[in-house]
Write a protein that holds these residues in place. Structure first.
Motif, PDB file in Angstrom:
ATOM      1  N   PRO A 119       0.797  -1.226   0.000  1.00 24.07           N
ATOM      2  CA  PRO A 119       0.000   0.000   0.000  1.00 24.07           C
ATOM      3  C   PRO A 119       0.831   1.279   0.000  1.00 24.07           C
ATOM      4  N   ALA A 120       2.047   1.247   0.587  1.00 21.93           N
ATOM      5  CA  ALA A 120       2.865   2.474   0.621  1.00 21.93           C
ATOM      6  C   ALA A 120       3.206   2.933  -0.788  1.00 21.93           C
ATOM      7  N   ARG A 121       3.159   2.025  -1.759  1.00 22.44           N
ATOM      8  CA  ARG A 121       3.445   2.380  -3.160  1.00 22.44           C
ATOM      9  C   ARG A 121       2.249   2.071  -4.054  1.00 22.44           C
ATOM     10  N   MET A 122       1.078   2.262  -3.527  1.00 25.07           N
ATOM     11  CA  MET A 122      -0.165   2.017  -4.279  1.00 25.07           C
ATOM     12  C   MET A 122      -0.159   0.610  -4.902  1.00 25.07           C
ATOM     13  N   ASN A 123       0.375  -0.348  -4.130  1.00 23.40           N
ATOM     14  CA  ASN A 123       0.450  -1.762  -4.548  1.00 23.40           C
ATOM     15  C   ASN A 123       1.254  -1.977  -5.830  1.00 23.40           C
ATOM     16  N   ALA A 124       2.301  -1.137  -6.000  1.00 19.39           N
ATOM     17  CA  ALA A 124       3.215  -1.367  -7.135  1.00 19.39           C
ATOM     18  C   ALA A 124       3.955  -2.682  -6.906  1.00 19.39           C
ATOM     19  N   PHE A 125       4.320  -3.347  -8.004  1.00 21.23           N
ATOM     20  CA  PHE A 125       5.019  -4.629  -7.936  1.00 21.23           C
ATOM     21  C   PHE A 125       6.516  -4.429  -7.757  1.00 21.23           C
ATOM     22  N   CYS A 145      -3.599  -1.821  -8.199  1.00 21.37           N
ATOM     23  CA  CYS A 145      -2.146  -1.977  -8.373  1.00 21.37           C
ATOM     24  C   CYS A 145      -1.653  -0.902  -9.352  1.00 21.37           C
ATOM     25  N   SER A 146      -0.550  -0.231  -8.986  1.00 24.24           N
ATOM     26  CA  SER A 146      -0.046   0.858  -9.845  1.00 24.24           C
ATOM     27  C   SER A 146       1.068   0.374 -10.780  1.00 24.24           C
ATOM     28  N   GLY A 147       1.097  -0.930 -11.070  1.00 30.02           N
ATOM     29  CA  GLY A 147       2.061  -1.443 -12.053  1.00 30.02           C
ATOM     30  C   GLY A 147       3.367  -1.834 -11.424  1.00 30.02           C
ATOM     31  N   SER A 148       4.436  -1.820 -12.226  1.00 31.09           N
ATOM     32  CA  SER A 148       5.703  -2.214 -11.616  1.00 31.09           C
ATOM     33  C   SER A 148       6.246  -1.044 -10.802  1.00 31.09           C
ATOM     34  N   ASP A 149       6.999  -1.387  -9.798  1.00 33.73           N
ATOM     35  CA  ASP A 149       7.605  -0.389  -8.921  1.00 33.73           C
ATOM     36  C   ASP A 149       8.595   0.428  -9.753  1.00 33.73           C
ATOM     37  N   LEU A 150       8.318   1.725  -9.858  1.00 37.97           N
ATOM     38  CA  LEU A 150       9.137   2.564 -10.750  1.00 37.97           C
ATOM     39  C   LEU A 150      10.592   2.626 -10.278  1.00 37.97           C
ATOM     40  N   ASN A 151      10.820   2.426  -8.988  1.00 41.88           N
ATOM     41  CA  ASN A 151      12.216   2.412  -8.500  1.00 41.88           C
ATOM     42  C   ASN A 151      12.957   1.209  -9.077  1.00 41.88           C
ATOM     43  N   GLY A 179     -10.081   1.603  -6.784  1.00 38.95           N
ATOM     44  CA  GLY A 179      -9.029   2.615  -6.975  1.00 38.95           C
ATOM     45  C   GLY A 179      -8.431   2.529  -8.369  1.00 38.95           C
ATOM     46  N   ARG A 180      -7.095   2.404  -8.422  1.00 35.63           N
ATOM     47  CA  ARG A 180      -6.422   2.439  -9.722  1.00 35.63           C
ATOM     48  C   ARG A 180      -5.814   1.090 -10.103  1.00 35.63           C
ATOM     49  N   ALA A 181      -5.920   0.769 -11.388  1.00 33.63           N
ATOM     50  CA  ALA A 181      -5.162  -0.359 -11.973  1.00 33.63           C
ATOM     51  C   ALA A 181      -4.380   0.262 -13.120  1.00 33.63           C
ATOM     52  N   LEU A 182      -3.109   0.561 -12.884  1.00 33.86           N
ATOM     53  CA  LEU A 182      -2.309   1.314 -13.858  1.00 33.86           C
ATOM     54  C   LEU A 182      -1.174   0.459 -14.413  1.00 33.86           C
ATOM     55  N   GLY A 183      -0.837   0.679 -15.679  1.00 32.78           N
ATOM     56  CA  GLY A 183       0.322  -0.001 -16.273  1.00 32.78           C
ATOM     57  C   GLY A 183       0.223  -1.508 -16.105  1.00 32.78           C
ATOM     58  N   GLY A 184       1.229  -2.078 -15.441  1.00 37.27           N
ATOM     59  CA  GLY A 184       1.216  -3.526 -15.192  1.00 37.27           C
ATOM     60  C   GLY A 184      -0.001  -3.954 -14.380  1.00 37.27           C
ATOM     61  N   GLY A 185      -0.558  -3.032 -13.589  1.00 34.30           N
ATOM     62  CA  GLY A 185      -1.777  -3.342 -12.828  1.00 34.30           C
ATOM     63  C   GLY A 185      -2.952  -3.562 -13.770  1.00 34.30           C
ATOM     64  N   PHE A 221      -4.087   1.795 -19.160  1.00 35.70           N
ATOM     65  CA  PHE A 221      -2.811   1.310 -19.706  1.00 35.70           C
ATOM     66  C   PHE A 221      -1.955   2.551 -19.962  1.00 35.70           C
ATOM     67  N   VAL A 222      -1.196   2.958 -18.947  1.00 34.50           N
ATOM     68  CA  VAL A 222      -0.451   4.235 -19.010  1.00 34.50           C
ATOM     69  C   VAL A 222       0.898   4.084 -19.712  1.00 34.50           C
ATOM     70  N   HIS A 223       1.176   2.891 -20.221  1.00 36.33           N
ATOM     71  CA  HIS A 223       2.513   2.579 -20.752  1.00 36.33           C
ATOM     72  C   HIS A 223       3.048   3.650 -21.693  1.00 36.33           C
ATOM     73  N   HIS A 276       2.559   6.725 -21.848  1.00 34.12           N
ATOM     74  CA  HIS A 276       3.021   7.928 -21.153  1.00 34.12           C
ATOM     75  C   HIS A 276       4.418   7.773 -20.585  1.00 34.12           C
ATOM     76  N   ILE A 277       4.852   6.535 -20.375  1.00 35.99           N
ATOM     77  CA  ILE A 277       6.225   6.357 -19.884  1.00 35.99           C
ATOM     78  C   ILE A 277       7.108   5.692 -20.944  1.00 35.99           C
ATOM     79  N   GLY A 278       6.703   5.894 -22.203  1.00 32.67           N
ATOM     80  CA  GLY A 278       7.545   5.433 -23.318  1.00 32.67           C
ATOM     81  C   GLY A 278       7.621   3.926 -23.455  1.00 32.67           C
ATOM     82  N   GLY A 292       4.190  -5.321 -21.571  1.00 32.81           N
ATOM     83  CA  GLY A 292       5.167  -6.380 -21.790  1.00 32.81           C
ATOM     84  C   GLY A 292       4.850  -7.633 -20.986  1.00 32.81           C
ATOM     85  N   TRP A 293       3.794  -7.536 -20.170  1.00 35.21           N
ATOM     86  CA  TRP A 293       3.426  -8.687 -19.339  1.00 35.21           C
ATOM     87  C   TRP A 293       2.312  -9.501 -20.015  1.00 35.21           C
ATOM     88  N   GLY A 294       2.173  -9.357 -21.331  1.00 33.60           N
ATOM     89  CA  GLY A 294       1.128 -10.074 -22.062  1.00 33.60           C
ATOM     90  C   GLY A 294      -0.184  -9.308 -22.117  1.00 33.60           C
TER      91      GLY A 294
HETATM   92  C1  LIG Z   1       4.738  -2.713 -16.647  1.00 37.40           C
HETATM   93  C2  LIG Z   1       4.928  -1.226 -16.809  1.00 37.40           C
HETATM   94  C3  LIG Z   1       4.509  -0.450 -15.587  1.00 37.40           C
HETATM   95  O1  LIG Z   1       3.686  -0.881 -14.840  1.00 37.40           O
HETATM   96  S1  LIG Z   1       5.299   1.020 -15.340  1.00 37.40           S
HETATM   97  C4  LIG Z   1       4.454   1.726 -13.942  1.00 37.40           C
HETATM   98  C5  LIG Z   1       3.187   2.413 -14.329  1.00 37.40           C
HETATM   99  N1  LIG Z   1       2.623   3.075 -13.198  1.00 37.40           N
HETATM  100  C6  LIG Z   1       2.787   4.373 -12.946  1.00 37.40           C
HETATM  101  O2  LIG Z   1       3.434   5.096 -13.670  1.00 37.40           O
HETATM  102  C7  LIG Z   1       2.110   4.859 -11.686  1.00 37.40           C
HETATM  103  C8  LIG Z   1       2.712   6.173 -11.180  1.00 37.40           C
HETATM  104  N2  LIG Z   1       1.999   6.629 -10.022  1.00 37.40           N
HETATM  105  C9  LIG Z   1       0.942   7.451 -10.111  1.00 37.40           C
HETATM  106  O3  LIG Z   1       0.486   7.844 -11.177  1.00 37.40           O
HETATM  107  C10 LIG Z   1       0.345   7.913  -8.803  1.00 37.40           C
HETATM  108  O4  LIG Z   1       1.235   7.608  -7.757  1.00 37.40           O
HETATM  109  C11 LIG Z   1      -1.025   7.234  -8.500  1.00 37.40           C
HETATM  110  C12 LIG Z   1      -0.939   5.711  -8.540  1.00 37.40           C
HETATM  111  C13 LIG Z   1      -2.082   7.745  -9.487  1.00 37.40           C
HETATM  112  C14 LIG Z   1      -1.472   7.606  -7.067  1.00 37.40           C
HETATM  113  O5  LIG Z   1      -1.463   9.006  -6.933  1.00 37.40           O
HETATM  114  P1  LIG Z   1      -1.715   9.645  -5.495  1.00 37.40           P
HETATM  115  O6  LIG Z   1      -2.995   9.117  -4.937  1.00 37.40           O
HETATM  116  O7  LIG Z   1      -1.585  11.117  -5.633  1.00 37.40           O
HETATM  117  O8  LIG Z   1      -0.589   9.047  -4.560  1.00 37.40           O
HETATM  118  P2  LIG Z   1       0.982   9.294  -4.649  1.00 37.40           P
HETATM  119  O9  LIG Z   1       1.400   9.644  -6.034  1.00 37.40           O
HETATM  120  O10 LIG Z   1       1.373  10.226  -3.574  1.00 37.40           O
HETATM  121  O11 LIG Z   1       1.512   7.814  -4.356  1.00 37.40           O
HETATM  122  C15 LIG Z   1       1.676   7.321  -3.042  1.00 37.40           C
HETATM  123  C16 LIG Z   1       3.065   6.729  -2.988  1.00 37.40           C
HETATM  124  O12 LIG Z   1       3.084   5.624  -3.845  1.00 37.40           O
HETATM  125  C17 LIG Z   1       4.217   5.720  -4.727  1.00 37.40           C
HETATM  126  N3  LIG Z   1       3.912   5.047  -6.000  1.00 37.40           N
HETATM  127  C18 LIG Z   1       2.783   5.067  -6.698  1.00 37.40           C
HETATM  128  N4  LIG Z   1       2.896   4.329  -7.770  1.00 37.40           N
HETATM  129  C19 LIG Z   1       4.134   3.820  -7.782  1.00 37.40           C
HETATM  130  C20 LIG Z   1       4.875   2.949  -8.648  1.00 37.40           C
HETATM  131  N5  LIG Z   1       4.323   2.427  -9.748  1.00 37.40           N
HETATM  132  N6  LIG Z   1       6.138   2.649  -8.312  1.00 37.40           N
HETATM  133  C21 LIG Z   1       6.699   3.125  -7.189  1.00 37.40           C
HETATM  134  N7  LIG Z   1       6.051   3.945  -6.331  1.00 37.40           N
HETATM  135  C22 LIG Z   1       4.805   4.277  -6.618  1.00 37.40           C
HETATM  136  C23 LIG Z   1       4.404   7.225  -4.910  1.00 37.40           C
HETATM  137  O13 LIG Z   1       5.686   7.500  -5.358  1.00 37.40           O
HETATM  138  C24 LIG Z   1       4.132   7.691  -3.501  1.00 37.40           C
HETATM  139  O14 LIG Z   1       5.281   7.430  -2.725  1.00 37.40           O
HETATM  140  P3  LIG Z   1       5.858   8.527  -1.673  1.00 37.40           P
HETATM  141  O15 LIG Z   1       4.733   8.680  -0.667  1.00 37.40           O
HETATM  142  O16 LIG Z   1       6.081   9.776  -2.452  1.00 37.40           O
HETATM  143  O17 LIG Z   1       7.075   7.914  -1.122  1.00 37.40           O
END
Ligand SMILES: CCC(=O)SCCNC(=O)CCNC(=O)[C@H](O)C(C)(C)COP(=O)(O)OP(=O)(O)OC[C@H]1O[C@@H](n2cnc3c(N)ncnc32)[C@H](O)[C@@H]1OP(=O)(O)O
Length: 313
Positions: free
Chosen positions: A75-81, A115-121, A159-165, A185-187, A189-191, A195-197
């Motif tokens: 939950p601290a990372r919006m359930n990122a993987f 789930c907000s997809g893969s952990d961007l870190n 809530g949100r199911a973004l990218g990999g979510g 499917f925000v992919h 937006h991040i270029g 890729g997970w099928g």
């Molecule tokens: C397979 C390809 C992929 O999946 S690439 C990843 C695609 N996903 C993203 O780009 C999601 C990016 N995150 C967001 O758009 C926003 O954080 C969303 C999910 C909309 C939530 O916004 P909001 O409610 O304002 O919360 P917030 O931004 O303060 O987030 C809370 C903490 O969670 C973190 N978080 C969120 N998503 C991710 C992620 N994908 N990877 C790593 N961390 C993530 C935020 O950075 C934030 O952390 P912190 O509180 O600043 O430490």
């Protein structure tokens, strides 16, 4: 000559059907991975690499009802993987593959978001194309096996199911959306592309026109649009609108019950024939259907139903 060709085709389809059936059989053995060394992939090595990116967990609760709940929990990372969660997911899929009593599965996120997809870190740390490909093969394997489970599965999207979510939602048979939820499917937006099928599965769910719109426009799919394009199979009651409907999880389990009610072998057989129809060319799907039919014909549930002279009014 035509008969010979047909025989050859039947022989070919019968052997690939056997392979498909073998894959469908529930067993305690770990399933063969979708990718192997011929694809430059070593599952164990990738597992070790992914474990270097810890955080969160994927939790599995198998219930006596035959319906399991899989929770994406970070939950601290919006359930990122994180990397270790990808490994967790694959291990939980393995456990479900050998769950002989299972009929259904709810996939959801902790703390009222999916789930907000893969952990961007982790994404930043493993940005080399080779490592990205390995992660992609690992997740394709885990999610393909998730979809192929002999269980009827539903993604409960709050809530949100973004990218990999968003991709994860397509690895379930159904999607239920809570009011206010979004699948996106925000992919782009991040270029990236999925890729997970997720793209391959999305095309099969909503058709190529809609898939192109959703991926090409990184469109926010709310419940209304989800129902319209066929991505969502139902929308939950809002909290407070119908208190008797229960929590989102209770609502999802109630919704699923219509598909999971009945004997385990019959429910699993239904999923297997649909899966064959979804994945195989017609002749092979027919062969698989025949094999699965053979497992239920004259079996206890069939004999009990025949003895009870049931009417379908
Ligand atoms: C397979 C390809 C992929 O999946 S690439 C990843 C695609 N996903 C993203 O780009 C999601 C990016 N995150 C967001 O758009 C926003 O954080 C969303 C999910 C909309 C939530 O916004 P909001 O409610 O304002 O919360 P917030 O931004 O303060 O987030 C809370 C903490 O969670 C973190 N978080 C969120 N998503 C991710 C992620 N994908 N990877 C790593 N961390 C993530 C935020 O950075 C934030 O952390 P912190 O509180 O600043 O430490």
């Amino acid at each position: 000559m035509v008969l010979c060709a047909l025989n050859r085709q039947l022989l070919r389809s019968s052997s690939s059907c056997c392979v498909f059936m073998a894959r469908l059989q529930t067993s305690s053995r770990r399933r063969r991975c979708l990718y192997s060394s011929t694809h430059g992939f070593n599952q164990e090595e990738t597992r070790q690499k992914l474990r270097a990116f810890p955080g969160g967990s994927v939790d599995l609760l198998k219930q006596d009802s035959g319906v399991a709940v899989l929770t994406i929990n970070n939950p601290a990372r919006m359930n990122a993987f994180s990397g270790s969660m990808m490994v967790d997911l694959e291990e939980k899929v393995s456990q479900l593959e050998s769950w002989t009593e299972g009929k259904g599965l709810v996939v959801r996120g902790a703390a009222e978001t999916f789930c907000s997809g893969s952990d961007l870190n982790a994404v930043r740390a493993i940005s080399s194309p080779q490592d990205g490909m390995k992660m992609c093969m690992f997740m394709q394997d885990a999610l393909t096996r998730l979809l192929r489970l002999p269980l009827v599965s539903v993604a409960l999207v709050e809530g949100r199911a973004l990218g990999g979510g968003a991709e994860l939602t397509t690895a379930c048979d159904f999607r239920l959306m809570a009011p206010g939820s979004v699948i996106q499917f925000v992919h782009k937006h991040i270029g990236l592309v999925p890729g997970w099928g997720g793209a391959a599965r999305l095309v099969r769910i909503v058709g190529s026109q809609n898939a192109l719109k959703l991926l090409g426009g990184a469109v926010k799919v709310d419940p209304e649009r989800g129902l319209y394009v066929g991505l969502a199979d139902g929308v939950l009651e809002a909290d407070g609108d119908a208190p008797s409907a229960g929590t989102p999880l209770q609502q999802a389990e109630d919704w699923l019950r219509r598909y999971t009610e009945g004997p385990v072998p019959v429910i699993q057989a239904v999923k297997k024939v649909v899966l064959a129809g979804r994945e195989l060319p017609l002749l092979e799907a027919l062969q698989t259907e025949k094999e699965v039919f053979g497992t239920v014909w004259g079996a206890p549930a069939n004999l009990r139903a025949l003895a009870s002279k049931s009417k379908h009014k």
